[in-house]
Design a protein around this motif. Sequence first.
Motif, short mmCIF file in Angstrom:
data_model
loop_
_atom_site.label_atom_id
_atom_site.label_comp_id
_atom_site.label_asym_id
_atom_site.label_seq_id
_atom_site.Cartn_x
_atom_site.Cartn_y
_atom_site.Cartn_z
N GLU A 1 -63.94 -3.70 62.02
CA GLU A 1 -64.90 -3.78 63.35
C GLU A 1 -63.94 -3.33 64.75
OE1 GLU A 1 -67.48 -6.84 65.54
OE2 GLU A 1 -66.74 -6.98 63.58
N LEU A 2 -62.60 -3.81 64.18
CA LEU A 2 -61.53 -3.28 65.35
C LEU A 2 -61.48 -1.64 65.40
CD1 LEU A 2 -59.90 -3.51 67.93
CD2 LEU A 2 -58.21 -4.21 65.95
N ALA A 3 -60.94 -1.37 64.40
CA ALA A 3 -60.57 -0.20 63.96
C ALA A 3 -62.43 1.01 64.43
CB ALA A 3 -60.41 0.82 62.62
N ALA A 4 -63.43 0.70 64.21
CA ALA A 4 -64.81 0.93 64.76
C ALA A 4 -64.67 0.81 66.48
CB ALA A 4 -66.44 0.80 64.29
N VAL A 5 -64.30 -0.07 66.51
CA VAL A 5 -64.57 0.01 67.86
C VAL A 5 -63.48 0.91 69.11
CG1 VAL A 5 -64.38 -1.54 70.72
CG2 VAL A 5 -65.98 -2.51 68.64
N ALA A 6 -62.38 0.56 68.06
CA ALA A 6 -61.24 1.89 69.37
C ALA A 6 -61.68 3.20 69.33
CB ALA A 6 -59.66 1.53 68.73
N GLN A 7 -62.53 3.66 67.94
CA GLN A 7 -62.85 5.33 68.28
C GLN A 7 -63.47 5.65 68.64
OE1 GLN A 7 -61.42 7.72 66.15
NE2 GLN A 7 -63.30 8.53 67.10
#
Length: 298
Positions: free
Chosen positions: A168-174
């Motif tokens: 989830e964090l990676a998706a938000v950061a992207q």
Amino acid sequence: MSDTASATGFPYRLLATDLDGTLLRSDESVSGRTREALTAATAAGAAHIVVTGRAVPWTRHILDDLGYTGLAVCGQGAQVYDAGEHRLLTSVTLDRQLAGVALAKIEAEVGPLYLAASRDGLDGEVLVGPGYALHGGLPATPFTEAADLWSAPLNKIYIQHPTLGDDELAAVAQRAAGGFVSVTMAGQGIVELLPLGLSKATGLSLAARRLGMKAADTIAFGDMPNDIPMFAWAARGVAMANAHEELRAVADEVTASNEEDGIAVVVERLLAEASSVREAEAPVRQDEAPARQTSSSV
């Protein structure tokens, strides 16, 4: 398969392996079976190259223990390292101004982050800020002042969140900062911000060129989403049984886990198949040729 590869006894000229979760077992060792399989592949004409998200300071001791003297791609593609000569051949650093903008945009979406960062260079420290959970007991230097984070060139920034999971964090950061930095997820608790456009494929292509090889010559092994660009670049991508579902979805093959010699399973099979082909194609010696049948009168 290239003509050169088919002549060697191994169907690929370049064998690229990730470290954590792939070549290494959970205790950071490489099994005897996997070592023997890689030795057999190199004896058959292939080159083995390590491609890891770890920067050189966190990789060097493993390569030295393995007796590895070839090129290694470290820092998620940022560094091409000559392990035999212990020197950096190339190094890419993160634009710190863009990284600051990226962090601000991500925190605007999810609130404060826990941070760590990898400094550039052969002996670059990993800085770890308050709250950041470092896995694996690797050496790091604590920091408390934000100025310390930006005081020297960096290869990457690591981010964690108090409640969000890695995916989830990676998706938000992207979504929030993908126009300023590259975002990848490399393992448990390891979401990274990299120089824009950088990936393992970037570093591997540079290293392969130095070895006179290309994508069509390459088989790659990995376990995490940060290996997806490497799989897209290589002729064949093999995911470990323990691999993240995103990597398994794009792999050409799934092998056994890193604890069960997954690399060796594939390498041994390819060596056996190449040996069978050579035997089938070998010319029949004259003294082994079947006797010509002749007719006789009764």
